[in-house]
Motif scaffolding. Sequence first.
Motif, PDB file in Angstrom:
ATOM      1  N   GLY A 185       0.693  -1.188  -0.124  1.00  0.00           N
ATOM      2  CA  GLY A 185       0.194   0.113  -0.051  1.00  0.00           C
ATOM      3  C   GLY A 185       0.608   1.356   0.429  1.00  0.00           C
ATOM      4  O   GLY A 185       1.974   1.254   0.821  1.00  0.00           O
ATOM      5  N   PHE A 186       0.548   2.003  -1.404  1.00  0.00           N
ATOM      6  CA  PHE A 186       1.424   3.115  -1.134  1.00  0.00           C
ATOM      7  C   PHE A 186       0.426   4.309  -1.023  1.00  0.00           C
ATOM      8  O   PHE A 186       1.508   5.634  -0.935  1.00  0.00           O
ATOM      9  CB  PHE A 186       2.324   4.047  -2.095  1.00  0.00           C
ATOM     10  N   SER A 203     -12.118   5.290   2.861  1.00  0.00           N
ATOM     11  CA  SER A 203     -11.466   6.057   1.799  1.00  0.00           C
ATOM     12  C   SER A 203     -10.965   4.794   1.076  1.00  0.00           C
ATOM     13  O   SER A 203      -9.659   3.782   1.254  1.00  0.00           O
ATOM     14  CB  SER A 203     -10.667   6.811   2.091  1.00  0.00           C
ATOM     15  N   PRO A 204     -10.606   5.099  -0.513  1.00  0.00           N
ATOM     16  CA  PRO A 204      -9.718   3.932  -0.964  1.00  0.00           C
ATOM     17  C   PRO A 204      -8.571   3.610  -0.930  1.00  0.00           C
ATOM     18  O   PRO A 204      -7.673   5.408  -0.585  1.00  0.00           O
ATOM     19  CB  PRO A 204     -10.169   4.280  -2.883  1.00  0.00           C
ATOM     20  N   ARG A 205      -7.892   2.826  -1.215  1.00  0.00           N
ATOM     21  CA  ARG A 205      -6.317   3.022  -1.061  1.00  0.00           C
ATOM     22  C   ARG A 205      -5.287   2.593  -2.431  1.00  0.00           C
ATOM     23  O   ARG A 205      -6.399   1.779  -3.435  1.00  0.00           O
ATOM     24  CB  ARG A 205      -6.296   1.932  -0.199  1.00  0.00           C
ATOM     25  N   LEU A 206      -4.551   2.851  -2.925  1.00  0.00           N
ATOM     26  CA  LEU A 206      -3.766   3.084  -3.817  1.00  0.00           C
ATOM     27  C   LEU A 206      -2.296   2.067  -3.018  1.00  0.00           C
ATOM     28  O   LEU A 206      -2.138   1.740  -2.830  1.00  0.00           O
ATOM     29  CB  LEU A 206      -2.786   3.831  -4.636  1.00  0.00           C
ATOM     30  N   TRP A 207      -2.473   0.749  -4.728  1.00  0.00           N
ATOM     31  CA  TRP A 207      -1.667  -0.304  -3.604  1.00  0.00           C
ATOM     32  C   TRP A 207      -0.795  -0.630  -5.444  1.00  0.00           C
ATOM     33  O   TRP A 207      -0.963   0.276  -6.096  1.00  0.00           O
ATOM     34  CB  TRP A 207      -2.203  -1.569  -3.807  1.00  0.00           C
ATOM     35  N   HIS A 208       0.983  -1.473  -5.213  1.00  0.00           N
ATOM     36  CA  HIS A 208       1.518  -1.601  -6.041  1.00  0.00           C
ATOM     37  C   HIS A 208       1.704  -3.232  -5.694  1.00  0.00           C
ATOM     38  O   HIS A 208       1.929  -3.496  -5.069  1.00  0.00           O
ATOM     39  CB  HIS A 208       2.755  -1.119  -6.305  1.00  0.00           C
ATOM     40  N   VAL A 218      -7.392  -6.409   4.281  1.00  0.00           N
ATOM     41  CA  VAL A 218      -7.033  -4.915   4.174  1.00  0.00           C
ATOM     42  C   VAL A 218      -7.701  -4.784   2.873  1.00  0.00           C
ATOM     43  O   VAL A 218      -6.928  -2.859   2.036  1.00  0.00           O
ATOM     44  CB  VAL A 218      -5.711  -4.801   4.558  1.00  0.00           C
ATOM     45  N   LEU A 219      -7.900  -5.269   2.083  1.00  0.00           N
ATOM     46  CA  LEU A 219      -8.798  -4.464   0.417  1.00  0.00           C
ATOM     47  C   LEU A 219     -10.469  -3.829   0.875  1.00  0.00           C
ATOM     48  O   LEU A 219     -11.045  -3.961   1.460  1.00  0.00           O
ATOM     49  CB  LEU A 219      -8.192  -5.598  -0.383  1.00  0.00           C
ATOM     50  N   GLY A 220     -10.290  -3.016  -0.248  1.00  0.00           N
ATOM     51  CA  GLY A 220     -12.135  -2.910  -0.138  1.00  0.00           C
ATOM     52  C   GLY A 220     -11.856  -2.363  -1.778  1.00  0.00           C
ATOM     53  O   GLY A 220     -11.195  -2.131  -2.308  1.00  0.00           O
ATOM     54  N   TRP A 276      -1.511  -1.032  -9.377  1.00  0.00           N
ATOM     55  CA  TRP A 276      -0.730  -0.882  -9.965  1.00  0.00           C
ATOM     56  C   TRP A 276      -0.356  -2.275 -10.007  1.00  0.00           C
ATOM     57  O   TRP A 276       0.810  -1.762  -9.086  1.00  0.00           O
ATOM     58  CB  TRP A 276      -0.065   0.102 -10.089  1.00  0.00           C
ATOM     59  N   CYS A 277      -0.499  -2.806 -10.733  1.00  0.00           N
ATOM     60  CA  CYS A 277       0.504  -4.614 -11.504  1.00  0.00           C
ATOM     61  C   CYS A 277       1.766  -5.033 -12.558  1.00  0.00           C
ATOM     62  O   CYS A 277       1.350  -3.970 -13.085  1.00  0.00           O
ATOM     63  CB  CYS A 277      -0.612  -5.267 -11.678  1.00  0.00           C
TER      64      CYS A 277
END
Length: 96
Positions: free
Chosen positions: A10-11, A24-29, A51-53, A59-60
């Motif tokens: 998560g970043f 609130s949405p979260r950004l991941w790599h 931990v995801l929603g 971003w993969c």
Amino acid sequence: MAFEPDSLRGFSTGGPLKVAGARSPRLWHYSTNDDHSTVSATNYFASKRAVLGVGDIVWCSLDLDGTPALRVYMFNAVPASGNVTVTELSVTHPET
């Protein structure tokens, strides 16, 4: 290959929403040697459902041992039990 939980990082979190109980949405790599068809399959990310929603974006960096590619997905279902699913987002660039 199977999902590699330690490769999901998560970043960022989105700003707080002004709706009671909203998340609130979260950004991941995520980096993997898996390809798009594997990563986008139902339940690929299921082990991290806690931990995801819905609305989170990941971003993969895919197929790093073959033909590397970048794909962007949004989680569209993350139930407490049942199928965790993603949908691929379209990333466009303005003309330069």
